[in-house]
Structures are given as C-alpha cells and as structure tokens.
Design a protein around this motif. Structure first.
Motif, mmCIF file in Angstrom:
data_model
loop_
_atom_site.group_PDB
_atom_site.id
_atom_site.type_symbol
_atom_site.label_atom_id
_atom_site.label_comp_id
_atom_site.label_asym_id
_atom_site.label_seq_id
_atom_site.Cartn_x
_atom_site.Cartn_y
_atom_site.Cartn_z
ATOM 1 N N THR A 276 79.162 17.719 56.388
ATOM 2 C CA THR A 276 78.457 16.442 56.299
ATOM 3 C C THR A 276 77.184 16.458 57.130
ATOM 4 O O THR A 276 76.266 15.675 56.889
ATOM 5 N N CYS A 277 77.128 17.371 58.112
ATOM 6 C CA CYS A 277 75.943 17.477 58.966
ATOM 7 C C CYS A 277 75.858 18.907 59.490
ATOM 8 O O CYS A 277 76.866 19.492 59.885
ATOM 9 N N GLU A 278 74.652 19.466 59.481
ATOM 10 C CA GLU A 278 74.423 20.820 59.984
ATOM 11 C C GLU A 278 73.407 20.777 61.112
ATOM 12 O O GLU A 278 72.301 20.272 60.937
ATOM 13 N N LEU A 279 73.785 21.316 62.277
ATOM 14 C CA LEU A 279 72.925 21.333 63.450
ATOM 15 C C LEU A 279 72.324 22.725 63.586
ATOM 16 O O LEU A 279 73.037 23.699 63.863
ATOM 17 N N LYS A 280 71.009 22.813 63.364
ATOM 18 C CA LYS A 280 70.307 24.101 63.382
ATOM 19 C C LYS A 280 69.200 24.047 64.422
ATOM 20 O O LYS A 280 68.487 23.053 64.522
ATOM 21 N N GLY A 281 69.048 25.139 65.176
ATOM 22 C CA GLY A 281 68.000 25.180 66.176
ATOM 23 C C GLY A 281 68.175 26.278 67.211
ATOM 24 O O GLY A 281 67.221 26.653 67.887
ATOM 25 N N HIS A 282 69.363 26.825 67.315
ATOM 26 C CA HIS A 282 69.593 27.924 68.247
ATOM 27 C C HIS A 282 69.042 29.234 67.682
ATOM 28 O O HIS A 282 69.034 29.460 66.468
ATOM 29 N N GLU A 283 68.587 30.087 68.577
ATOM 30 C CA GLU A 283 68.060 31.392 68.175
ATOM 31 C C GLU A 283 69.117 32.485 68.239
ATOM 32 O O GLU A 283 68.821 33.636 67.921
ATOM 33 N N GLY A 284 70.304 32.133 68.674
ATOM 34 C CA GLY A 284 71.400 33.094 68.734
ATOM 35 C C GLY A 284 72.679 32.467 68.227
ATOM 36 O O GLY A 284 72.710 31.321 67.769
ATOM 37 N N ALA A 285 73.748 33.221 68.304
ATOM 38 C CA ALA A 285 75.047 32.735 67.843
ATOM 39 C C ALA A 285 75.499 31.546 68.684
ATOM 40 O O ALA A 285 75.296 31.517 69.896
ATOM 41 N N VAL A 286 76.106 30.573 68.025
ATOM 42 C CA VAL A 286 76.710 29.445 68.733
ATOM 43 C C VAL A 286 78.130 29.855 69.093
ATOM 44 O O VAL A 286 78.988 30.018 68.227
#
Length: 496
Positions: A276-286
């Motif tokens: 339902t929601c995707e949080l994108k912004g990290h440059e590496g693995a979460v």
C-alpha cells in the motif's frame, strides 16, 4: 597450403588443467589425475615442472583432506564438551562429600560408589573451564533463587525456502506471528495451528525485517532491495476468501493485490504482491524497520550508515539520523515513548530522543568491542544490547556511562528480545543455542537442542509473545538460517 599460410598459423599451447574428482577412493582419484596429466603432455611446460606441479597438487589435496577430517572431529568433540559443561553447570550432576554422582544415584554417603569415567570427565571439564574462562562460567552460574524456568518446543512453522532473518509477534492479535526470509518473502502464521496465512512477495531482495503496527493489522518490511514496504495483513478463514467484503479491512485491497496460490482449496495460502506504500530513499540495503510510537511513522536502518524516519501517509522521510561511522545493523523503538535506538558495526549504538519537538538529543553508548547486532527496550527505562564480542549489556537510559549488568556468553549474539511481562532476555546465538537470562544477568535456562528440538544452524532472532502462562501454546518464537521457525512454551515456576 603455402609456407606463408602455414607460417601465419599460430598453434595455441594447451593449458594445464586441474580436474576435480568426486571419487571417494584416493587411488582412483590419483589415477584420474594421472590420466589428465597424460592428456596435457603437449603443454608448453617442461615435463619436470609439470610433474612437480602435479605432485604438489596431490600433497595439497591430502593436507586439505586431513584438515577437514580433523575439523569434523574437533567439532564433534567441542559439541560433546559443551553438552557436558551445560549439564554440570545447570545442576544436572550433583556434588556430595567430594564425590561426583549422576542425578538419581543411590549413594547416600558419597563414598559407596566409585566414580565412572563420564563423571570424572565432567569434573575435569568443570575444573578446566573454571581456570580458563572464569568470567564466562561465573555468568552462567545459577544461584539459589526463588524462580525457575521450564521450556520446551511446542510448534514448528515450515515453509520458507531460505534462511529466516527475523520473527516478530503481532501486537493487534496474540495468535499471529510474522517472519522475514532471505527467500524474498515475508509470511504470516497462525500460532495455534502453525499454518501459513499469508505470503508477501512484493520485494525484489532478501526480506531482512518485519514488524507489526502497534494497533492495526498493518505490517512494515525492510529489504535488501533498499526499500521498506507497508502492507495490510488481510487474513481470513479459507471459506471466507471468496467473499472479501466479509473482512473488515478488505475494502482497501484490490483483487490484484490479494490472490490465492494455484490450489484454491482450504489449504491454499493467500499471496500479496503489492504494498500500500513504498518507502524509497536509502542507498543501501534496509536491514531493519520498526513503527514509531503512534504508528503514523516508520524508522528504517540501512547499510548506507543512516537511519530515516518516514511519514507513512506521504511516503516521505521527515528526519535523517546520521552519525554512525559504519553500516547499521538494527533499529528499534520504545513502545510508549518517542525514543529510537540504532546499532552499528562501528561498535556503538545511539539513542535518539524525540520527546522534545524542538530538540532532538543523541546519546552514544560505547561499551562493546565489536559489532552491536541488536538492541531492545524493556518495560522500564532500560535498553539491552547484544554484540559480536559475545557480551550482552544492560543499560540505564538515565546513566549511559557504564552498563548495569554485563552478561558474558560463548558466542556472538544476534537479534535478542525481552519479554514484556517479566523482562526475561532471550539470546539467539551463532552456535545454534538460545539462552534465557533475567535482567540482572542471572542465567535461567537454555532451550533444548537434543533430538532435533532446536535449530541446526545459527539462530537469527527471537521474539516474545504477550503472555507467559501455561495456557498459551507458545510464548517465545525463534528463527534461524536452517529455514526453521520454532514456537516455545516458557513457563516460570516459583518455588514455595
């Protein structure tokens, strides 16, 4: 063919090939190597050099075979010694009048029966370990106390096709747990039946973390694809799946998002493929994610050395938590206060305080000598940290200078958990063991591993349920890189 054409043709010398053989017979293996050597006799290398190389390769292989055999023997010996040591230290063998007897012995005076070889071995093991590792043994001692713990395995949850990184318990219902696996899936399970209720397949990388919303049937998962997904845990009984409108939360899910597997009968497992929601912004693995207090925000920790605080409604990050010198390994939030803890491979963990809107203070805890793998809050103002330096430290949030308690172990500690009922700490280890301690550092128990009850490879995570009574079928859960998810019943008994 003319001489000019013949002279222009270059003959490429054959390379010396090393063939791997699978024959368990050493003579057959050497014969195959000899055949390979004969086939390569046209090599440009001189014959004496080739012969010398083959002789060296044979010697190297023999050395590796000997080392492998010795390693297996040492592993078996260490396992046997650990079992005997745990038996001695946990009271499985008793001492009386200078003699050592197995539990249930018939001697009353202590001198009527001669010591057996195994008893002498146990006594020697205890003496040796006391001399060489006094700190570890002292932390394992179980003093006379009014509380004892019984634990046994009651449930197994099978289905993942790769190692399971994390297990967590649902906060909105006591009958559901979630797991995150390297097979790129997250799963929801029924605690009572062990059945998989839902598979989430929206990530493109290993699912490293899974956490339930504090009050709603919403889940956040962090993945090696660098994203954090928010999705609804829409779980209904098999006979109700043909009528989505009967579920309270089904109004927010489309038919494409919620679909069954190939077999549509009662044993089918539902699959969810879109968040339902995707949080994108990290440059590496979460590597980890958790809900922040009210459930309107999510904090993520990444290998890019930062943590981010996200607004779930807008899918934008509102704060970036920077300061760690190396990759982050874990993050967790306080259940009732606006506090965040992040841990890192830089041997520190940091406490981020958001209780004052205008001031966001940061406290750095420096007490470990190796990677801090995880942290966990207790019901009091205390945080517990586990590290690769084989120690677990208990800290008072009001005094960060030194830990209240240090627990020494014999293996690295992974994602630990603290019981919300009685503050028992469950430690998952690299050496396949799970140990229980109280908040003061007293060892309470070790979960059984004999007869295949425990994990066969390293234990990655533990999670406590909300109840710790005898009526609950499981109140502690563990997962490991053996693809297994196990449910345990831990019961606290008080001596009268």
């Amino acid at each position: 063919m003319s001489k000019q054409q013949a002279g222009s043709i270059k003959i490429k010398p054959k390379r010396l090939s090393i063939r791997r053989t699978r024959s368990p017979n050493r003579m057959g293996s050497e014969r195959m190597r000899h055949d390979g050597y004969e086939q390569d006799r046209e090599s440009s290398l001189p014959s004496d050099v080739r012969s010398r190389l083959w002789s060296l390769f044979v010697q190297i292989e023999r050395e590796f075979e000997c080392m492998h055999a010795e390693n297996l023997a040492l592993q078996e010996r260490v396992e046997a010694l650990n079992e005997k040591l745990d038996l001695v230290l946990s009271g499985g063998e008793k001492f009386g009048d200078g003699e050592l007897f197995a539990e249930g012995g018939s001697s009353k005076t202590g001198y009527s029966k001669k010591q057996s070889a195994s008893q002498l071995m146990s006594q020697k093991i205890k003496t040796t370990y006391k001399a060489s590792t006094s700190k570890i043994v002292s932390s394992f001692k179980n003093p006379n106390q009014a509380t004892s713990v019984e634990c046994h395995r009651t449930r197994s949850f099978a289905g993942h096709r790769d190692g399971v990184w994390e297990v967590t318990c649902a906060r909105h219902t006591p009958t559901m747990i979630g797991t995150a696996s390297a097979d790129r899936s997250a799963r929801l399970w029924d605690v009572e039946t062990g059945q998989c209720l839902l598979k989430y397949l929206g990530h493109n990388g290993s699912v490293n973390s899974i956490r339930f919303h504090p009050t709603d049937s919403i889940v956040c998962t962090g993945s090696g694809d660098g994203t954090c997904h928010i999705w609804r845990a829409i779980v209904s009984k098999p006979e109700e799946r043909s009528h989505p409108g009967s579920a309270d939360e089904a109004d927010n899910i489309t038919d494409e998002e919620f679909e069954g597997v190939d077999n549509p009968d009662a044993s089918a497992t539902a699959c969810l493929r879109s968040p339902t929601c995707e949080l994108k912004g990290h440059e590496g693995a979460v590597i980890a994610a958790d809900w922040f207090t009210s459930g309107k925000q999510v904090v993520t920790a990444s290998w890019d050395r930062t943590a981010k605080l996200w607004d779930v409604e807008t899918a934008e990050h509102v704060h970036q938590l920077t300061g760690h010198d190396q990759e982050l390994t874990h993050t967790c939030t306080h259940p009732s206060q606006q506090l965040i803890v992040t841990s890192s491979t830089d041997t520190t963990f940091r406490l981020w305080d958001f209780r004052t809107p205008s001031i966001h203070s940061v406290n750095v805890f420096q007490g470990h000598s190796d990677t801090v793998r995880s942290t966990a809050f207790t019901t009091k103002d205390i945080v517990v940290s586990g590290s690769d330096d084989r120690t677990v430290k208990v800290w008072d949030l009001k005094n960060m200078r030194s830990p209240l308690t240090t627990i020494n172990t014999d293996s690295s500690v992974n994602r630990l958990s603290v019981s919300p009922v009685n503050n028992i700490i469950a430690l998952p280890h690299d050496n396949r063991h799970i140990r229980l301690f109280d908040i003061s550092g007293v060892r309470l128990a070790r979960l059984p591993r004999r007869n295949g009850q425990g994990h066969q490879r390293m234990v990655c995570s533990t999670a406590w349920g909300e109840e710790t009574n005898a009526k609950a079928s499981c109140n502690l859960f563990s997962c490991g890189f053996d693809r297994r998810v196990l449910g345990w019943q831990v019961r606290e008994e008080k001596d009268k």
